[in-house]
Write an enzyme that holds these catalytic residues in place. Structure first.
Site, PDB file in Angstrom:
ATOM      1  N   GLU A 194      23.426   8.916 -21.509  1.00 13.89           N
ATOM      2  CA  GLU A 194      22.601   8.361 -20.605  1.00 13.89           C
ATOM      3  C   GLU A 194      21.171   7.495 -21.057  1.00 13.89           C
ATOM      4  OE1 GLU A 194      21.937  11.587 -17.669  1.00 13.89           O
ATOM      5  OE2 GLU A 194      24.110  12.370 -17.695  1.00 13.89           O
TER       6      GLU A 194
ATOM      7  N   GLU B  52      22.766  20.466 -18.252  1.00 20.04           N
ATOM      8  CA  GLU B  52      21.120  20.772 -17.720  1.00 20.04           C
ATOM      9  C   GLU B  52      21.138  21.711 -17.872  1.00 20.04           C
ATOM     10  OE1 GLU B  52      19.786  18.661 -14.654  1.00 20.04           O
ATOM     11  OE2 GLU B  52      20.041  16.613 -16.026  1.00 20.04           O
TER      12      GLU B  52
HETATM   13  C1  GLA Z   1      20.420  12.724 -15.001  1.00 25.13           C
HETATM   14  C2  GLA Z   1      22.001  13.984 -14.525  1.00 25.13           C
HETATM   15  C3  GLA Z   1      22.679  12.043 -14.243  1.00 25.13           C
HETATM   16  C4  GLA Z   1      22.009  11.439 -13.332  1.00 25.13           C
HETATM   17  C5  GLA Z   1      20.549  11.395 -13.730  1.00 25.13           C
HETATM   18  C6  GLA Z   1      19.423  10.505 -12.997  1.00 25.13           C
HETATM   19  O1  GLA Z   1      20.194  12.824 -15.766  1.00 25.13           O
HETATM   20  O2  GLA Z   1      22.637  13.808 -15.498  1.00 25.13           O
HETATM   21  O3  GLA Z   1      23.570  12.229 -13.281  1.00 25.13           O
HETATM   22  O4  GLA Z   1      21.092  11.793 -11.352  1.00 25.13           O
HETATM   23  O5  GLA Z   1      19.415  12.440 -14.193  1.00 25.13           O
HETATM   24  O6  GLA Z   1      20.932   9.418 -12.381  1.00 25.13           O
END
Ligand code: GLA
Length: 380
Positions: A267, A162
């Site tokens: 994710e 990020e």
């Molecule tokens: C972000 C992070 C993850 C996790 C998610 C929510 O996407 O990369 O590690 O914390 O948020 O759980």
């Protein structure tokens, strides 16, 4: 009529086989990892209870359905390196052992991030911000220690998480402010030195939105010619029923494929609840006040929404399968709906239904929808 000759017996057996195979072909494969074998690995982010064997129902699902794991929290800086000079490897070691023991593709998440990192990381003993050199040294120590410890076992690392703003510019995190924009290449270099065989990824959310995607493309175009060992981009995939469109997903994966990097969906989850934020986001620091209208399905998910979720999942998986040469992994952020962070983010205490297994560990209609999207001629 009785079939007595050996040839007759063979032809009856053959006919039986055709019927059985035909029936099998009409049914989807039995598990997620079997369904996409040869396309990409299928992962789940796992939590402390699953890592330590306290959630046996969850472990049974992980072992039968998935061939890759990601650590939901145990490798984040605040967990593994909570104080200066003190590392806590307890759960991280168990996590890696679990994956190795079950022959899974083990993912490391994450080395450099502005969230879930203690404030001491950026300060000296008097509370003043570190110099560039001091922070780089601290980063190198962290990466050497953590990546080095799991060398040869963790196959893929989310090195930087990020780093981009929504408009595609670099986020003004403390990493950026203290070290400068080259903190990103330094992190990749340190990780590569610590384990030259590990695949190194840049990971972010909202890359399906054009301005942020352009930022990621600019970043990769800068890093690759400099010889920075970036293998791929992680598209987090914290999705909604109406975002991103299949076209956006397709365009995003195509854009990264054109740069010659791999893609992982890192994710994946699909929120079915009203989008409480101003726009789709996965900023873990976002907090929004609870109100009844934001939590409409406490008693269960209505059939129509269940169907919508199934369709969304199958549409997205069609895109992933179309790009099976680029997509190396699709990882769900959690195992069952009850495990999901989306029950408490960005509003605390909601009842969300973002995954393929329900709160009692049973497969949902969306699970069947995904299993039916196996690769085949129609997808290529
Ligand atoms: C972000 C992070 C993850 C996790 C998610 C929510 O996407 O990369 O590690 O914390 O948020 O759980």
């Amino acid at each position: 009529m009785q079939t007595t000759s050996r040839a007759g017996t063979r032809s009856v057996a053959f006919a039986f086989l055709i019927v059985v195979c035909g029936a099998a072909a009409a049914h989807a494969p039995a598990t997620l990892k079997q369904a996409f074998k040869g396309d990409f690995v299928i992962g789940a982010a796992i939590n402390a209870a699953q890592i330590s064997g306290q959630d046996q129902r969850g472990d049974a699902l992980i072992e039968s359905q998935f061939n890759s794991i990601s650590p939901e929290n145990v490798l984040k800086w605040e967990k593994i390196h909570p104080e200066p000079g003190r590392y806590d490897f307890g759960l991280a070691d168990l996590y890696v052992e679990y994956g190795v023991e079950h022959h899974m593709f083990v993912v490391g998440h994450t080395l450099v991030w502005h969230s879930q990192v203690p404030v001491w990381v950026f300060q000296d003993e008097n509370g003043n911000l570190l110099t560039r050199d001091a922070l780089l040294a601290r980063l190198k120590d962290h990466i050497d220690t953590v990546v080095g410890r799991y060398k040869g076992k963790i196959r893929s690392w989310d090195v930087v998480n990020e780093a981009l703003n929504e408009d595609g510019t670099l986020r003004q995190s403390l990493w950026y402010k203290i070290i400068g924009p080259d903190y990103i290449e330094k992190a990749f270099q340190f990780a590569h030195e610590a384990d030259p065989q590990a695949e190194l990824f840049y990971n972010d959310y909202n890359l399906e939105n054009e301005p942020k995607r352009s930022g990621a493309i600019t970043l990769i175009k800068k890093l690759k010619p400099e010889g920075i060992p970036i293998a791929g981009v992680g598209i987090q995939g914290h999705d909604h029923l109406d975002w991103p469109t299949s076209e956006q997903e397709d365009a995003t994966i195509s854009a990264f494929a054109a740069l010659g990097v791999k893609v992982a969906i890192t994710e994946l989850d699909i929120s079915v609840l009203p989008n409480a934020g101003a726009q789709p986001s996965a900023d873990v620091n976002l907090r929004i006040q609870q109100e009844a209208a934001l939590n409409p399905y406490i008693k269960g998910l209505p059939g129509a929404v269940q169907q919508e979720l199934s369709k969304r999942y199958s549409d997205l998986f069609r895109v992933y399968v179309k790009h099976r040469d680029t997509v190396e992994r699709v990882t769900f952020w959690g195992v069952t709906d009850g495990d999901s962070w989306l029950n408490d983010w960005p509003v605390q205490g909601r009842t969300n239904y973002p995954l393929l297994f329900d709160r009692s560990g049973q497969p949902k209609p969306a699970y069947d929808a995904v299993l039916h999207v196996v690769s085949g001629p129609q997808n290529h």
